[in-house]
Design an enzyme around this catalytic site. Sequence first.
Site, PDB file in Angstrom:
ATOM      1  N   CYS A 143      56.980  35.129  28.984  1.00  0.00           N
ATOM      2  CA  CYS A 143      55.717  35.766  29.408  1.00  0.00           C
ATOM      3  C   CYS A 143      54.491  34.941  29.041  1.00  0.00           C
ATOM      4  O   CYS A 143      53.370  35.387  29.281  1.00  0.00           O
ATOM      5  CB  CYS A 143      55.599  37.165  28.810  1.00  0.00           C
ATOM      6  SG  CYS A 143      55.137  37.146  27.062  1.00  0.00           S
ATOM      7  N   CYS A 163      54.607  28.484  12.494  1.00  0.00           N
ATOM      8  CA  CYS A 163      53.637  29.364  11.851  1.00  0.00           C
ATOM      9  C   CYS A 163      53.185  30.401  12.876  1.00  0.00           C
ATOM     10  O   CYS A 163      52.426  30.087  13.790  1.00  0.00           O
ATOM     11  CB  CYS A 163      52.459  28.517  11.373  1.00  0.00           C
ATOM     12  SG  CYS A 163      51.211  29.459  10.501  1.00  0.00           S
TER      13      CYS A 163
END
Length: 174
Positions: A143, A163
Site C-alpha cells: 500500500c 527504525c
Amino acid sequence: MAGLTRRQLFAALGAGRLLFANSLRQSQVSVVRFDKAGVRQGLVTVDKYVLSDEEWKQRLSPRQFDVTRRAGTESPFTGPYWNNHQHGLYRCVCCSNALFSSDTKFESFTGWPSFWEPVAPENIETADDNSYGVRIEVKCRRCDAHLGHVFDDGPKPTGLRYCMNGTALNFERL
Ligand SMILES: [Zn+2]
C-alpha cells in the site's frame, strides 16, 4: 465527432473508463502471506492496496495518517511498540501486510521499534530519501505506507537497523 452519435460517444467514453479501471486493477504485487497464526504461507500475487486520501482519513487516526500517508515521524518513546517485548507479528496498520517479526526485534535505545530484518524482503520497498541528509526510506510494498528508515548500524547477522514508526504498525500477539 463525424459519424459518432451521442450514444456511441458515451459508449466510447464508458469503455475508456473501464479500460482505465482494469489497468488499475492490474497493478499487482507479490508479497509473502502470513496467516493468522503467523505461519508463512508463501508468495501470493495481490492487488496493490490503493485508497484516496479521504478514504485513508476515514480508516486511520490523524496520527496514523500523518505517519503512513504523509511520511511523518512519531516522536521517540511516544509511539506504540518501542518497548514491546511480546512474541508476535507486526503488520502494516493500513493494509495488514506482514512486515516484521518479534524474532528480529532488538533494543536500539532510540525510542522506536527496531528490527534487523523484515519478515520477507518482498513485503517492503525502499527508496532514497534526501529530506534530511541521505536516508533510505522503508515503505509497505502493498500500500506504499511510509514505515520508517533503514540504517547500516544494526546488530548481527544483517548489520541493519530498520527504525520503524510504531504508529505505522499493528502488533499481533502469537
Ligand atoms: Zn501496507
